[in-house]
Design an enzyme around this catalytic site. Structure first.
Site, PDB file in Angstrom:
ATOM      1  N   SER A 238     -14.729  -0.216  -2.409  1.00 38.56           N
ATOM      2  CA  SER A 238     -13.576  -0.252  -3.321  1.00 38.56           C
ATOM      3  C   SER A 238     -13.506   1.019  -4.153  1.00 38.56           C
ATOM      4  CB  SER A 238     -13.673  -1.465  -4.247  1.00 38.56           C
ATOM      5  OG  SER A 238     -14.826  -1.369  -5.053  1.00 38.56           O
TER       6      SER A 238
ATOM      7  N   ASN B 281     -21.244  -7.684 -12.119  1.00 36.19           N
ATOM      8  CA  ASN B 281     -20.209  -8.678 -12.435  1.00 36.19           C
ATOM      9  C   ASN B 281     -19.654  -8.497 -13.850  1.00 36.19           C
ATOM     10  OD1 ASN B 281     -20.938  -9.536  -9.948  1.00 36.19           O
ATOM     11  ND2 ASN B 281     -21.910 -11.448 -10.609  1.00 36.19           N
TER      12      ASN B 281
ATOM     13  N   THR C 177      30.968 -12.736 -16.184  1.00 32.29           N
ATOM     14  CA  THR C 177      30.143 -13.853 -15.727  1.00 32.29           C
ATOM     15  C   THR C 177      30.502 -13.998 -14.251  1.00 32.29           C
ATOM     16  OG1 THR C 177      31.799 -15.539 -16.200  1.00 32.29           O
ATOM     17  CG2 THR C 177      30.280 -15.024 -17.985  1.00 32.29           C
ATOM     18  N   HIS C 178      29.518 -14.312 -13.435  1.00 33.57           N
ATOM     19  CA  HIS C 178      29.716 -14.377 -11.973  1.00 33.57           C
ATOM     20  C   HIS C 178      30.219 -13.040 -11.415  1.00 33.57           C
ATOM     21  CE1 HIS C 178      29.651 -18.857 -12.463  1.00 33.57           C
ATOM     22  NE2 HIS C 178      30.235 -18.522 -13.605  1.00 33.57           N
TER      23      HIS C 178
ATOM     24  N   SER D 168      22.156  12.974   0.174  1.00 34.09           N
ATOM     25  CA  SER D 168      21.917  12.366   1.474  1.00 34.09           C
ATOM     26  C   SER D 168      21.624  13.481   2.465  1.00 34.09           C
ATOM     27  CB  SER D 168      23.171  11.598   1.905  1.00 34.09           C
ATOM     28  OG  SER D 168      23.302  11.589   3.308  1.00 34.09           O
TER      29      SER D 168
ATOM     30  N   LYS E 272      27.157  12.966  -1.231  1.00 34.59           N
ATOM     31  CA  LYS E 272      26.454  11.835  -1.852  1.00 34.59           C
ATOM     32  C   LYS E 272      25.677  12.205  -3.101  1.00 34.59           C
ATOM     33  CE  LYS E 272      26.274   7.988  -0.764  1.00 34.59           C
ATOM     34  NZ  LYS E 272      25.790   7.219   0.368  1.00 34.59           N
TER      35      LYS E 272
ATOM     36  N   ASN F 274      23.185   9.720  -4.891  1.00 32.12           N
ATOM     37  CA  ASN F 274      22.656   8.350  -4.847  1.00 32.12           C
ATOM     38  C   ASN F 274      21.788   8.035  -6.068  1.00 32.12           C
ATOM     39  OD1 ASN F 274      23.853   7.900  -2.341  1.00 32.12           O
ATOM     40  ND2 ASN F 274      22.121   8.807  -1.257  1.00 32.12           N
TER      41      ASN F 274
ATOM     42  N   GLU G 178      17.559   2.468  -8.050  1.00 31.71           N
ATOM     43  CA  GLU G 178      17.247   1.627  -6.886  1.00 31.71           C
ATOM     44  C   GLU G 178      15.743   1.419  -6.748  1.00 31.71           C
ATOM     45  OE1 GLU G 178      19.937   2.743  -3.302  1.00 31.71           O
ATOM     46  OE2 GLU G 178      19.814   4.504  -4.583  1.00 31.71           O
TER      47      GLU G 178
ATOM     48  N   TYR H 269     -18.714 -15.590 -10.168  1.00 33.02           N
ATOM     49  CA  TYR H 269     -18.156 -14.443  -9.454  1.00 33.02           C
ATOM     50  C   TYR H 269     -18.127 -14.690  -7.949  1.00 33.02           C
ATOM     51  CZ  TYR H 269     -17.441  -9.770  -7.601  1.00 33.02           C
ATOM     52  OH  TYR H 269     -16.935  -8.707  -6.913  1.00 33.02           O
TER      53      TYR H 269
ATOM     54  N   GLN I 150     -12.877  -8.709  -6.121  1.00 32.27           N
ATOM     55  CA  GLN I 150     -12.745  -7.260  -6.008  1.00 32.27           C
ATOM     56  C   GLN I 150     -11.284  -6.864  -5.732  1.00 32.27           C
ATOM     57  OE1 GLN I 150     -15.819  -4.798  -4.167  1.00 32.27           O
ATOM     58  NE2 GLN I 150     -14.355  -4.327  -2.561  1.00 32.27           N
TER      59      GLN I 150
ATOM     60  N   LYS J 105      -8.218  -5.594  -8.592  1.00 34.07           N
ATOM     61  CA  LYS J 105      -7.897  -4.311  -9.229  1.00 34.07           C
ATOM     62  C   LYS J 105      -6.702  -3.596  -8.615  1.00 34.07           C
ATOM     63  CE  LYS J 105     -12.281  -3.569  -9.033  1.00 34.07           C
ATOM     64  NZ  LYS J 105     -12.569  -5.026  -9.042  1.00 34.07           N
TER      65      LYS J 105
HETATM   66  N1  ARG Z   1     -16.900  -3.928  -6.678  1.00 35.06           N
HETATM   67  C1  ARG Z   1     -17.114  -5.224  -7.210  1.00 35.06           C
HETATM   68  C2  ARG Z   1     -15.806  -5.790  -7.715  1.00 35.06           C
HETATM   69  O1  ARG Z   1     -14.909  -5.056  -7.902  1.00 35.06           O
HETATM   70  C3  ARG Z   1     -18.080  -5.157  -8.334  1.00 35.06           C
HETATM   71  C4  ARG Z   1     -18.800  -6.426  -8.557  1.00 35.06           C
HETATM   72  C5  ARG Z   1     -19.718  -6.677  -7.410  1.00 35.06           C
HETATM   73  N2  ARG Z   1     -20.546  -7.791  -7.652  1.00 35.06           N
HETATM   74  C6  ARG Z   1     -21.209  -8.404  -6.682  1.00 35.06           C
HETATM   75  N3  ARG Z   1     -21.903  -9.412  -7.010  1.00 35.06           N
HETATM   76  N4  ARG Z   1     -21.125  -8.021  -5.450  1.00 35.06           N
HETATM   77  O2  ARG Z   1     -15.633  -6.942  -7.951  1.00 35.06           O
END
Ligand code: ARG
Length: 455
Positions: A22, A109, A154-155, A276, A282, A284, A289, A316, A321, A324
């Site tokens: 990650s 964790n 409205t509408h 365009s 154009k 745009n 959008e 956990y 993971q 994020k």
């Molecule tokens: N990269 C992990 C995450 O984002 C970190 C925590 C990992 N913990 C574990 N027990 N493997 O969640």
């Protein structure tokens, strides 16, 4: 072999290593990871869990690493699984044995939980600034252009004449609630999970309150298991973003619509439009959008975070993971979208003349006619029927109220004859709607002042 695989006979397969990594996403919170480690290292020394010399050598090493990273002299090793491992590995490479003490009384964790909270505190402050900027730009715009007449819909059918200021205020108020939601989230976000360790706390004499203070949190997440297992605050942050984006997207949609020739109500600045590749004429409204399009992504991010957590047993699980990428995406897109919209509104030109003439004698004055009769003693339902007949007559004769002479109007009801000129004038219609929150200019100014004072 990676330190995490010490108890295994073999290294993880390449395929799993790639799948599990990650680092790329984690890089966004590199600074937070180092900052949290720094607070942890200081606490370990203060509590006598490691020596003062070790503690300051860890701290110095971490500070140096951050400086090196910012100067482009160090990059986390791509073969490391995540940012926590990469930082620790580099520190150990630099400091030797001492580096290996950093992870005392800590787990990834609680590390990841604290990193994300720190990242959110920083990033939501940026979103907050962008949101306030847009509200400010809209309020300024009302002061310049707020008295432009336009149809209220409205509408997507013309309803009643309003002032542009009234319409823009209807976009600003939800944004103030976006702000309230954001502010209220801070209370739940501003707690430190660090020191929870894997799930059960630790036998080392740590001081979680000191760490929380160092990291400028208002307190700690009380329960160690909750601290590492829950993601409701992240979900809430994504929800705050998704709600804000679904509102912003409506404004974006109107910019798209209003800049079309059929409306011709707004001209977006060149810097917010694109051409365009084939149609030379154009212009745009891509920025609007894209805000509309990206709102879908942020709503999807919220969906991801809700789905991710719902079936996980405590505490956990590695699934977490995946939080994020979705969370960072939601917050960053929301910030950029509000910021882009602020520039777009700041530079847009509203077409003052576009509706002014057209609204004169338009059917969107029909409610005014009915109100007028009702105010002079005709029961409203009766008045409604009379005006409906006038509309029908005008439509059948291929026009709007303008084709009525005073005599003709008087045939529908004598009261209409006397006041025809006033009843055809949209400015007067708007001025009459001076109830609290109505579209009359003094009401708009009152709200603007209220908002300026509050913000
Ligand atoms: N990269 C992990 C995450 O984002 C970190 C925590 C990992 N913990 C574990 N027990 N493997 O969640």
């Amino acid at each position: 072999m990676s330190i995490l695989r010490s108890r295994f006979k073999s290294a993880a397969g390449d395929e799993l290593a790639r799948y599990a990594a990650s680092l790329e996403t984690d890089l966004l919170m590199l600074e937070e990871d180092i900052t949290a480690s720094l607070a942890h290292a200081r606490m370990l020394g203060r509590q006598g869990i490691i020596s003062a010399v070790e503690s300051s050598s860890l701290a110095d090493g971490l500070i140096q690493m951050l400086a090196d990273y910012k100067a482009g002299h160090w990059q986390p090793d791509e073969t490391e699984e995540d940012i926590h491992m990469a930082v620790e590995a580099e520190l150990t490479r630099r400091l030797g044995e001492t580096g290996k003490k950093l992870h005392t009384a800590r787990s990834r964790n609680d590390q990841v939980a604290v990193d994300v909270r720190l990242w959110l505190k920083k990033s939501l402050a940026q979103y907050r600034a962008a949101l306030l900027k847009l509200i400010g730009v809209l309020l300024d715009r009302i002061e310049y252009d707020g008295q432009i007449l336009m149809p209220g819909y409205t509408h997507l059918q013309r309803g009643q004449p309003i002032l542009l200021g009234h319409h823009l205020l209807a976009h600003i108020w939800p944004m103030t609630r976006d702000l309230q939601r954001l502010n209220s989230l801070t209370e739940r976000l501003n707690l430190s999970p660090l020191g929870a360790c894997a799930l059960a706390g630790t036998s080392f004499p740590t001081d979680r309150y000191f760490v929380a203070q160092e990291l400028e949190f208002g307190g700690i997440v009380e329960n160690a298991m909750d601290a590492v297992a829950s993601r409701d605050v992240f979900q809430e942050a994504a929800a705050v973003c998704a709600i804000a984006m679904s509102g912003l997207s409506r404004l974006a949609e109107e910019m798209v619509l209003w800049s079309a020739a059929e409306f011709n109500f707004v001209r977006l600045d060149e810097s917010h439009t694109t051409g365009s590749s084939i149609m030379p004429q154009k212009r745009n409204p891509d920025s609007a959008e894209l805000i509309r399009g990206k709102s879908a992504r942020v709503i999807g991010d919220l969906q991801t975070l809700l789905s991710l957590v719902r079936s996980l047993p405590l505490a956990y699980n590695r699934d977490l993971q995946e939080d994020k990428a979705a969370l960072f995406d939601a917050v960053l897109i929301t910030t950029d979208s509000f910021s882009l919209m602020a520039g777009m509104i700041e530079k847009a030109q509203f077409n003052k003349d576009r509706f002014e003439k057209e609204l004169y004698a338009d059917f969107c004055l029909a409610t005014d006619w009915a109100d007028y009769l009702a105010q002079h003693g005709v029961p409203f339902r009766e008045a409604y029927k009379i005006v409906a007949e006038v509309v029908q007559y005008c439509e059948q004769n291929g026009g709007n109220f303008s084709l009525l002479t005073a005599e003709k109007a008087g045939e529908f009801h004598p009261l209409l004859k006397a006041n025809l000129a006033d009843l055809l004038d949209p400015r007067q219609s708007v001025a009459r709607r001076n109830s609290a929150g109505g579209t009359a200019w003094p009401e708009i100014l009152r709200q603007v002042a209220l908002l300026r004072a509050e913000l």
